[in-house]
Design a protein around this motif. Structure first.
Motif, PDB file in Angstrom:
ATOM      1  N   MET A  49       0.740 -13.167   0.398  1.00  0.00           N
ATOM      2  CA  MET A  49       0.020 -12.669  -0.460  1.00  0.00           C
ATOM      3  C   MET A  49       0.047 -10.738   0.064  1.00  0.00           C
ATOM      4  SD  MET A  49      -3.001 -14.824  -2.176  1.00  0.00           S
ATOM      5  CE  MET A  49      -3.244 -13.415  -3.241  1.00  0.00           C
ATOM      6  N   THR A  50      -0.585 -10.315   1.531  1.00  0.00           N
ATOM      7  CA  THR A  50      -0.932  -8.575   1.513  1.00  0.00           C
ATOM      8  C   THR A  50       0.602  -8.514   2.393  1.00  0.00           C
ATOM      9  OG1 THR A  50      -2.571  -9.372   3.443  1.00  0.00           O
ATOM     10  CG2 THR A  50      -1.818  -7.936   4.057  1.00  0.00           C
ATOM     11  N   PHE A  51       1.688  -9.056   2.434  1.00  0.00           N
ATOM     12  CA  PHE A  51       3.353  -8.563   2.240  1.00  0.00           C
ATOM     13  C   PHE A  51       3.790  -8.608   0.894  1.00  0.00           C
ATOM     14  CE2 PHE A  51       4.971 -10.715   6.853  1.00  0.00           C
ATOM     15  CZ  PHE A  51       4.172  -9.950   6.747  1.00  0.00           C
ATOM     16  N   LEU A  52       3.057  -9.633  -0.052  1.00  0.00           N
ATOM     17  CA  LEU A  52       3.132  -8.733  -1.126  1.00  0.00           C
ATOM     18  C   LEU A  52       2.763  -7.519  -1.759  1.00  0.00           C
ATOM     19  CD1 LEU A  52       4.821 -10.524  -3.436  1.00  0.00           C
ATOM     20  CD2 LEU A  52       3.596 -11.526  -4.518  1.00  0.00           C
ATOM     21  N   SER A  53       1.506  -7.502  -1.435  1.00  0.00           N
ATOM     22  CA  SER A  53       1.128  -6.408  -1.166  1.00  0.00           C
ATOM     23  C   SER A  53       1.550  -5.412  -1.183  1.00  0.00           C
ATOM     24  CB  SER A  53      -0.699  -6.348  -1.317  1.00  0.00           C
ATOM     25  OG  SER A  53      -1.181  -6.231  -0.188  1.00  0.00           O
ATOM     26  N   TYR A  54       1.917  -5.309  -0.060  1.00  0.00           N
ATOM     27  CA  TYR A  54       2.872  -3.963   0.846  1.00  0.00           C
ATOM     28  C   TYR A  54       3.887  -3.560  -0.316  1.00  0.00           C
ATOM     29  CZ  TYR A  54      -0.420  -4.611   5.071  1.00  0.00           C
ATOM     30  OH  TYR A  54      -1.470  -4.451   5.911  1.00  0.00           O
ATOM     31  N   GLY A  55       4.565  -5.193  -0.593  1.00  0.00           N
ATOM     32  CA  GLY A  55       5.601  -4.898  -0.751  1.00  0.00           C
ATOM     33  C   GLY A  55       5.860  -3.349  -2.340  1.00  0.00           C
ATOM     34  N   VAL A  56       4.871  -3.862  -3.506  1.00  0.00           N
ATOM     35  CA  VAL A  56       3.910  -3.563  -4.564  1.00  0.00           C
ATOM     36  C   VAL A  56       3.853  -2.021  -4.113  1.00  0.00           C
ATOM     37  CG1 VAL A  56       2.652  -3.726  -6.529  1.00  0.00           C
ATOM     38  CG2 VAL A  56       3.616  -5.389  -5.388  1.00  0.00           C
ATOM     39  N   ASN A  57       2.743  -1.511  -3.488  1.00  0.00           N
ATOM     40  CA  ASN A  57       2.856  -0.288  -3.140  1.00  0.00           C
ATOM     41  C   ASN A  57       3.982   0.125  -2.125  1.00  0.00           C
ATOM     42  OD1 ASN A  57      -0.534  -1.105  -3.211  1.00  0.00           O
ATOM     43  ND2 ASN A  57      -0.553  -1.474  -0.980  1.00  0.00           N
ATOM     44  N   VAL A  58       4.856   0.086  -1.926  1.00  0.00           N
ATOM     45  CA  VAL A  58       6.474   0.560  -1.610  1.00  0.00           C
ATOM     46  C   VAL A  58       6.857   0.569  -2.479  1.00  0.00           C
ATOM     47  CG1 VAL A  58       7.931   0.804  -0.070  1.00  0.00           C
ATOM     48  CG2 VAL A  58       6.513  -0.054   1.076  1.00  0.00           C
ATOM     49  N   PHE A  59       7.072   0.146  -3.136  1.00  0.00           N
ATOM     50  CA  PHE A  59       7.731   0.014  -4.995  1.00  0.00           C
ATOM     51  C   PHE A  59       6.710   1.271  -5.934  1.00  0.00           C
ATOM     52  CE2 PHE A  59       8.312  -0.520  -8.977  1.00  0.00           C
ATOM     53  CZ  PHE A  59       9.060  -0.817  -9.584  1.00  0.00           C
ATOM     54  N   LEU A 116      -3.022   4.385  -3.500  1.00  0.00           N
ATOM     55  CA  LEU A 116      -4.159   4.439  -2.602  1.00  0.00           C
ATOM     56  C   LEU A 116      -4.963   3.334  -3.484  1.00  0.00           C
ATOM     57  CD1 LEU A 116      -4.533   7.914  -1.904  1.00  0.00           C
ATOM     58  CD2 LEU A 116      -4.557   6.470  -0.292  1.00  0.00           C
ATOM     59  N   THR A 117      -5.120   3.578  -5.114  1.00  0.00           N
ATOM     60  CA  THR A 117      -6.006   2.255  -5.246  1.00  0.00           C
ATOM     61  C   THR A 117      -5.284   1.285  -5.340  1.00  0.00           C
ATOM     62  OG1 THR A 117      -6.188   4.314  -7.437  1.00  0.00           O
ATOM     63  CG2 THR A 117      -6.561   1.836  -8.243  1.00  0.00           C
ATOM     64  N   ALA A 118      -4.576   0.921  -4.893  1.00  0.00           N
ATOM     65  CA  ALA A 118      -3.543  -0.285  -4.693  1.00  0.00           C
ATOM     66  C   ALA A 118      -3.384  -0.601  -2.945  1.00  0.00           C
ATOM     67  CB  ALA A 118      -2.662  -0.854  -5.308  1.00  0.00           C
ATOM     68  N   ILE A 119      -3.773   0.146  -2.669  1.00  0.00           N
ATOM     69  CA  ILE A 119      -4.708  -0.361  -1.239  1.00  0.00           C
ATOM     70  C   ILE A 119      -5.657  -0.834  -0.915  1.00  0.00           C
ATOM     71  CG2 ILE A 119      -5.163   1.051   0.584  1.00  0.00           C
ATOM     72  CD1 ILE A 119      -1.931   2.492   0.648  1.00  0.00           C
ATOM     73  N   VAL A 120      -7.013  -0.432  -1.641  1.00  0.00           N
ATOM     74  CA  VAL A 120      -8.118  -0.377  -1.836  1.00  0.00           C
ATOM     75  C   VAL A 120      -8.980  -1.791  -2.786  1.00  0.00           C
ATOM     76  CG1 VAL A 120     -10.016   0.213  -2.595  1.00  0.00           C
ATOM     77  CG2 VAL A 120      -9.121   2.048  -1.392  1.00  0.00           C
ATOM     78  N   ILE A 121      -7.654  -1.945  -3.225  1.00  0.00           N
ATOM     79  CA  ILE A 121      -8.243  -3.164  -4.323  1.00  0.00           C
ATOM     80  C   ILE A 121      -7.420  -4.544  -3.410  1.00  0.00           C
ATOM     81  CG2 ILE A 121      -7.064  -4.563  -6.593  1.00  0.00           C
ATOM     82  CD1 ILE A 121      -7.361  -1.719  -8.066  1.00  0.00           C
ATOM     83  N   GLY A 156      -9.816  -4.842  -0.486  1.00  0.00           N
ATOM     84  CA  GLY A 156     -10.906  -5.895  -1.137  1.00  0.00           C
ATOM     85  C   GLY A 156     -10.762  -7.364  -1.711  1.00  0.00           C
ATOM     86  N   MET A 157      -9.651  -7.978  -1.860  1.00  0.00           N
ATOM     87  CA  MET A 157      -9.194  -8.936  -2.177  1.00  0.00           C
ATOM     88  C   MET A 157      -9.242  -9.671  -1.268  1.00  0.00           C
ATOM     89  SD  MET A 157      -9.545  -9.414  -5.557  1.00  0.00           S
ATOM     90  CE  MET A 157      -8.171 -11.190  -5.702  1.00  0.00           C
ATOM     91  N   THR A 158      -7.608  -8.815   0.200  1.00  0.00           N
ATOM     92  CA  THR A 158      -7.906  -9.774   0.671  1.00  0.00           C
ATOM     93  C   THR A 158      -9.053  -9.724   1.316  1.00  0.00           C
ATOM     94  OG1 THR A 158      -5.855  -8.986   1.531  1.00  0.00           O
ATOM     95  CG2 THR A 158      -6.740  -9.430   2.906  1.00  0.00           C
ATOM     96  N   ALA A 159     -10.033  -9.426   1.714  1.00  0.00           N
ATOM     97  CA  ALA A 159     -11.158  -9.328   2.441  1.00  0.00           C
ATOM     98  C   ALA A 159     -11.946 -11.214   1.354  1.00  0.00           C
ATOM     99  CB  ALA A 159     -12.206  -8.554   2.289  1.00  0.00           C
TER     100      ALA A 159
END
Length: 120
Positions: A32-42, A74-79, A82-85
């Protein structure tokens, strides 16, 4: 440059989906972390990559960078942090209560079809 960024997005998304489909909770969290990184780069690449341009429109700047994708990232990184935690805490709680970190335990098994019960 675009091919490199697109390849990075594809690799992060593919690795994330592969890890999400694993049977243990730690690879699911990493996936899920990798997928969120991919979405952030996109999202970041969506605003066209530009170098040495200000993100704010000023009277002396001939060209500028679109600030909206930067704000979205920036908003996606914060969210995602929090979701990862939250997911780590839920996985730890599940491990402490069940003694296993399998994500597919507790799923009831389907009953046998009627044909197999009659032949055995």
């Amino acid at each position: 440059m675009e091919i490199l960024v697109a390849s990075a997005i594809g690799v992060l998304s593919a690795a994330g989906i592969y890890l999400i489909l694993r049977g243990r909770s730690f690879p699911v969290i990493i996936g899920m972390t990798f997928l969120s990184y991919g979405v952030n780069v996109f999202l970041f690449a969506m605003g066209r990559l530009s170098v040495d341009r200000p993100p704010i429109i000023t009277s002396d700047a001939a060209e500028y960078t679109d600030p909206l994708p930067q704000a979205l990232v920036l908003t996606a990184i914060v969210i995602s942090f929090g979701m990862t935690a939250l997911i780590v805490v839920l996985a730890l709680r599940g491990f402490l209560e069940t003694g296993s970190d399998r994500v597919d335990e507790g799923i009831p098994k389907l009953p046998e079809p009627a044909e197999e019960r009659l032949t055995s």
